[in-house]
Structure formats: structure tokens, C-alpha cells
Motif scaffolding. Structure first.
Motif, PDB file in Angstrom:
ATOM      1  N   ILE A  46       0.838  -1.201   0.000  1.00  0.00           N
ATOM      2  CA  ILE A  46       0.000   0.000   0.000  1.00  0.00           C
ATOM      3  C   ILE A  46       0.874   1.253   0.000  1.00  0.00           C
ATOM      4  CG2 ILE A  46      -1.639   1.361   1.358  1.00  0.00           C
ATOM      5  CD1 ILE A  46      -2.773  -1.317   2.396  1.00  0.00           C
ATOM      6  N   ALA A  47       1.880   1.259   0.859  1.00  0.00           N
ATOM      7  CA  ALA A  47       2.698   2.458   1.060  1.00  0.00           C
ATOM      8  C   ALA A  47       3.387   2.894  -0.225  1.00  0.00           C
ATOM      9  CB  ALA A  47       3.732   2.202   2.151  1.00  0.00           C
ATOM     10  N   ARG A  48       3.842   1.958  -1.011  1.00  0.00           N
ATOM     11  CA  ARG A  48       4.582   2.338  -2.222  1.00  0.00           C
ATOM     12  C   ARG A  48       3.681   2.967  -3.278  1.00  0.00           C
ATOM     13  NH1 ARG A  48       4.146  -0.951  -6.613  1.00  0.00           N
ATOM     14  NH2 ARG A  48       3.338  -3.080  -6.355  1.00  0.00           N
ATOM     15  N   LYS A  49       2.360   2.881  -3.081  1.00  0.00           N
ATOM     16  CA  LYS A  49       1.426   3.484  -4.027  1.00  0.00           C
ATOM     17  C   LYS A  49       0.894   4.834  -3.550  1.00  0.00           C
ATOM     18  CE  LYS A  49      -0.024  -1.068  -5.695  1.00  0.00           C
ATOM     19  NZ  LYS A  49      -1.124  -2.063  -5.754  1.00  0.00           N
ATOM     20  N   ALA A  56      -6.510  11.879  -1.260  1.00  0.00           N
ATOM     21  CA  ALA A  56      -7.730  11.440  -0.587  1.00  0.00           C
ATOM     22  C   ALA A  56      -7.776   9.918  -0.555  1.00  0.00           C
ATOM     23  CB  ALA A  56      -8.954  11.993  -1.316  1.00  0.00           C
ATOM     24  N   ILE A  57      -8.245   9.362   0.557  1.00  0.00           N
ATOM     25  CA  ILE A  57      -8.296   7.904   0.690  1.00  0.00           C
ATOM     26  C   ILE A  57      -9.187   7.293  -0.388  1.00  0.00           C
ATOM     27  CG2 ILE A  57      -9.171   6.042   2.166  1.00  0.00           C
ATOM     28  CD1 ILE A  57      -7.935   7.395   4.526  1.00  0.00           C
ATOM     29  N   ALA A  58     -10.238   7.993  -0.777  1.00  0.00           N
ATOM     30  CA  ALA A  58     -11.114   7.478  -1.830  1.00  0.00           C
ATOM     31  C   ALA A  58     -10.348   7.297  -3.136  1.00  0.00           C
ATOM     32  CB  ALA A  58     -12.296   8.428  -2.038  1.00  0.00           C
ATOM     33  N   ALA A  59      -9.488   8.258  -3.459  1.00  0.00           N
ATOM     34  CA  ALA A  59      -8.690   8.159  -4.689  1.00  0.00           C
ATOM     35  C   ALA A  59      -7.645   7.053  -4.560  1.00  0.00           C
ATOM     36  CB  ALA A  59      -8.026   9.496  -4.983  1.00  0.00           C
ATOM     37  N   LEU A  60      -7.048   6.937  -3.368  1.00  0.00           N
ATOM     38  CA  LEU A  60      -6.041   5.897  -3.152  1.00  0.00           C
ATOM     39  C   LEU A  60      -6.675   4.508  -3.208  1.00  0.00           C
ATOM     40  CD1 LEU A  60      -3.075   5.272  -2.506  1.00  0.00           C
ATOM     41  CD2 LEU A  60      -3.651   5.444  -0.078  1.00  0.00           C
ATOM     42  N   THR A  64      -5.386   1.299  -5.367  1.00  0.00           N
ATOM     43  CA  THR A  64      -4.937   0.040  -4.756  1.00  0.00           C
ATOM     44  C   THR A  64      -5.893  -1.121  -5.003  1.00  0.00           C
ATOM     45  OG1 THR A  64      -6.037   0.609  -2.672  1.00  0.00           O
ATOM     46  CG2 THR A  64      -3.714   1.265  -2.918  1.00  0.00           C
ATOM     47  N   GLY A  65      -7.138  -0.798  -5.406  1.00  0.00           N
ATOM     48  CA  GLY A  65      -8.124  -1.861  -5.607  1.00  0.00           C
ATOM     49  C   GLY A  65      -8.792  -2.311  -4.328  1.00  0.00           C
ATOM     50  N   GLU A  69     -13.222   1.710   3.063  1.00  0.00           N
ATOM     51  CA  GLU A  69     -13.232   1.509   4.506  1.00  0.00           C
ATOM     52  C   GLU A  69     -12.137   0.540   4.934  1.00  0.00           C
ATOM     53  OE1 GLU A  69     -13.964   2.008   8.415  1.00  0.00           O
ATOM     54  OE2 GLU A  69     -14.656   3.223   6.718  1.00  0.00           O
ATOM     55  N   ASP A  70     -11.920  -0.516   4.153  1.00  0.00           N
ATOM     56  CA  ASP A  70     -10.846  -1.468   4.439  1.00  0.00           C
ATOM     57  C   ASP A  70      -9.495  -0.761   4.386  1.00  0.00           C
ATOM     58  OD1 ASP A  70      -9.472  -3.860   4.896  1.00  0.00           O
ATOM     59  OD2 ASP A  70      -9.350  -4.303   2.746  1.00  0.00           O
TER      60      ASP A  70
END
Length: 423
Positions: A46-49, A56-60, A64-65, A69-70
Motif C-alpha cells: 500500500i505504502a509504495r502506491k 484522498a483515501i477514496a482516490a487511493l 490500490t483496488g 473503509e478497508d
């Protein structure tokens, strides 16, 4: 076997991602081991992406797929460990990957914890940072740095030219929020059984930085009065004040000793004289009164003062190397005979106005402007623009132009305007 290889690949890719930061993270098997202790394989993936600038977490989540919420729950765990910053902005949760410094090294050691092997990590960080000079030269190359020296106000007398952002007291008393943490460097040194006797609860953070650290349990909320007491205690202990290298919204103030501090070690161990920005003053020693007692020599955190006992001299006397002197004023306090004063430097030190200005300036100097502005490799437009910027910023004519202050200022203004456009 393939599973193990894939895990190792994630850590190598994470190292490459961290190396894109302005302060860098050069490859070393030791550093890979540090990452393995701090990040699970899934966290490393996750971190490398995560972009180098807030996302924004929604965009991330789309990147990441993972379900938003997860992903948020996983990032909360990483934030508690100090591996990422997470914060609310305009009703959305954002996250940014923490660099090594100022970043997850400090966040690991700014508090006591029992969920990590702090001694093993201390040994690994010590080897990675100080057994050779690659990491230090990556972090501290060029002239714009993360930290700047604060002169002791009492050493200046009634100097009318000292500005508010140059005063430790003003930085503290104007802060909306104050946090106090353990000194990461001395805490790490303690796990190596070589910490000095200086106080440990001495790291001060302010404003948004303090709020984030307090929220994550990495700092204790403090009053201005408590922070001023810490400052006075640190001055009495002979510690130098090193602050965030900005004029506005200062985020931190370290109280540093010459033996444990990573910035001072870069100066003393690797002779990287620009690792810390000096104050606008330098120590001046009255040789007619100096007896050569050596107290100022012991006090100086960067060994800028020596005792000259050459034959022919009437008596030993202290001598300060002005180019190495940080202008902290620790020697002024140490001198019992009043032989030392702080003299204004002929050329004023250039300090960025804001954190954004500092980061862009550092990126230009280090040839990493493309990483800073166009750091989302999943978008073709960013890849293309990044390649163009990389070519431009490394060209000799542009480097020469950046040395001209008016052009440099205009360039930074244009970059700031472009970077603030919503994508």
C-alpha cells in the motif's frame, strides 16, 4: 518460494518510492531490514502506491483496488505506527507517506512503545545513517535544509534587527497548539547504551504538526508555559535550539546535543557543514579576556571552537571558526568570563517563508522537482510532464538561473500557482 520473492520485491519497491522523496532513502540491505520491521508486506504494498503529496483515501482506494473503509482501517494502523500521516481536509480523509526524516525515524522514537524491537531498530538505523555517508549526503546535500539554528536571544542584548521567527520564545508563545515528545535521537541512543545525560522530553511541535502527533499519541499536549520551561531547562543543559527551516507556521523545535543529534552528527562525522542552516549571528571571542579554559570548546555542538596554545602566544585562548559556527549561542552561555558575544553575519541567511517554499526549493536543488510535482505514476500526463521537468531542472542554464534570487523567486511563485491547481 515465489511468495517470499514477491514480499522482498514489495520492500525494494517501497525503498525506491521513499528514495523519490526530497531527502531520499538510498538502497541498503540494512534499510530493507528496517522496512521489514516497520511495514508488513501488505502495508509495504500500500505504502509504495501513496503519492509524495497528500491524496484522498477514496482516490487511493481506486489505485490500490481496496474498498475505501478497508483501506482506511489499514492506514489508521500505519498512522499509529508513524509510517504515514493522515488528516481531515474539506470533509475527506487524506494520507501522505512519511519520509525517513523528518518522518518515520522520529515517529518511532518520539514515545516509548512495546510493540517494536527498539534496540534492533536503533542498531539498524545507526548502521544505515552513520556507518557510511550515503544517507547523510542524500538528506543534507545542497544548501536548503530541514532545520535552522535559533540564536539564544539573551546573547543578543537589545538587537532591534532580530525577527520574530528567529526567536525561540516567539515561536513558542505564538503557537496555537504545542506538543512535547521524547527526543528521538537521544531515545535511540539510549537503546544503544550511549545516550548522554541531557533531558529526554525535549522535542517541541507546534500547530498542525502538534495536533497530528498528539492525536496519534506521539506527543503530549502542553501549555505555552510548559514549553517555555522545557526551553529554559534545555538551555541550562547546554542544548542548541534547531527549528523548522521556515519563517511562518514553524512545525517543530528540537533541543539538540552534539553527541546524539543526527543533524549534528552529519556535521561532525561526515563534515557536511551545510547540514543545518546557521542563524544570522556567529560567535565572537574577546581574546584579550579569554583564559583558554575550554568550556566553550566542550559546549560547541559542532566543534567550531578550539583552544589555540601555539608557542609564542601569551596564553592559550579560544578561537572560533566562523564558517563552521552555527550561531546558536550555546558557547555564550558556557563562558563564565563573558568573553563571547554574538556578532551579526555580513550576509543574511535565506530562510523559506513556508513549508511549501522550502520543499520546492529543496526539490530544485536536489534535482527532484519532477518527483515533487508529478509524483503519480499511474497518470500518463504526470509521467510525461515529469520527464520534461526532470530534463529542464538538471540543465546547467536552469541551475545557474536558480542562483539569481529574483529569478528564483519568480520561478517558485509560478510553480506554486501551478501546483495549487486542482487536478
Amino acid at each position: 518460494m515465489g511468495h517470499i520473492v514477491n514480499q522482498e520485491r514489495e520492500y525494494r519497491l517501497l525503498q525506491q518510492r521513499l528514495d523519490q522523496n526530497i531527502t531520499g532513502a538510498p538502497y541498503s540491505p540494512v534499510f530493507i531490514r528496517i522496512l521489514q520491521l516497520l511495514f508488513s508486506p501488505a502495508e509495504a504494498a500500500i505504502a509504495r502506491k501513496i503519492p509524495l503529496r497528500p491524496v484522498a483515501i477514496a482516490a487511493l482506494a481506486r489505485k490500490t483496488g481496496l474498498e475505501p473503509e478497508d483501506l482506511r482501517q489499514k492506514l489508521l494502523i500505519m498512522a499509529e505506527k508513524g509510517l504515514v500521516f493522515d488528516f481531515e481536509y474539506k470533509g475527506q480523509c487524506h494520507v501522505v507517506l512519511a519520509p525517513v526524516v523528518i518522518g518515520f525515524f522520529e515517529f518511532v522514537y518520539m514515545r516509548s512503545r512495546d510493540n517494536l524491537d527498539l534496540r534492533e531498530l536503533a542498531e539498524l538505523f545507526e548502521e544505515y545513517m552513520f556507518r557510511d555517508d550515503r544517507f547523510a549526503r542524500d538528506v543534507f546535500r545542497e544548501t536548503t535544509q530541514l532545520g535552522r539554528t535559533l540564536v539564544r536571544e539573551e546573547a543578543l542584548g537589545d538587537y532591534s534587527e532580530v525577527l520574530d521567527w528567529e526567536k525561540a520564545s516567539q515561536v513558542i508563545t505564538t503557537a496555537e497548539t504545542v506538543g512535547i515528545s521524547l527526543c528521538a535521537c537521544r531515545h535511540k541512543a539510549g537503546h544503544l547504551d550511549k545516550a548522554c545525560a541531557a533531558p529526554l522530553r525535549t522535542c517541541l511541535t507546534f500547530g498542525n504538526s502538534a495536533r497530528i502527533l498528539i492525536n496519534k499519541g506521539m506527543a503530549e499536549a502542553a501549555t505555552v508555559g510548559e514549553a517555555m520551561q522545557v526551553l529554559e531547562q534545555c538551555k541550562q543543559a547546554g542544548l542548541a535550539q534547531i527549528a523548522d527551516n521556515v519563517q511562518h507556521a514553524v512545525g517543530f523545535m528540537c533541543n539538540c546535543c552534539g553527541c546524539c543529534c543526527g543533524m549534528f552528527q552529519a556535521v561532525r562525522t561526515f563534515n557536511i557543514r551545510t547540514a543545518i542552516v546557521t542563524s544570522n549571528w556567529a560567535a565572537q571571542i574577546d581574546s584579550s579576556r579569554c583564559t583558554g579554559c575550554g568550556l566553550c570548546v566542550k559546549a560547541c555542538p559542532v566543534e567550531a571552537i578550539t583552544v589555540d596554545s601555539a608557542s609564542g602566544a601569551e596564553r592559550p585562548r579560544a578561537v572560533c571558526e566562523p564558517e563552521l559556527c552555527l550561531g546558536c549561542g550555546v558557547c555564550y552561555t558556557a563562558c563564565k568570563l563573558g568573553c563571547i558575544s554574538m556578532a551579526s553575519r555580513d550576509r543574511r541567511v535565506m530562510v523559506p517563508e513556508t513549508t511549501f517554499d522550502r520543499m520546492v526549493t529543496m526539490a530544485i536543488e536536489r534535482g527532484k522537482l519532477s518527483n515533487f510535482l508529478f509524483d503519480d505514476p499511474s497518470r500518463l500526463s504526470h509521467r510525461a510532464l515529469g520527464r520534461i521537468a526532470a530534463v529542464i531542472e538538471k540543465s546547467a542554464p536552469v541551475k545557474a538561473l536558480m542562483a539569481v534570487k529574483p529569478i528564483r523567486s519568480a520561478f517558485l511563485t509560478a510553480i506554486a500557482a501551478g501546483a495549487n491547481i486542482k487536478r
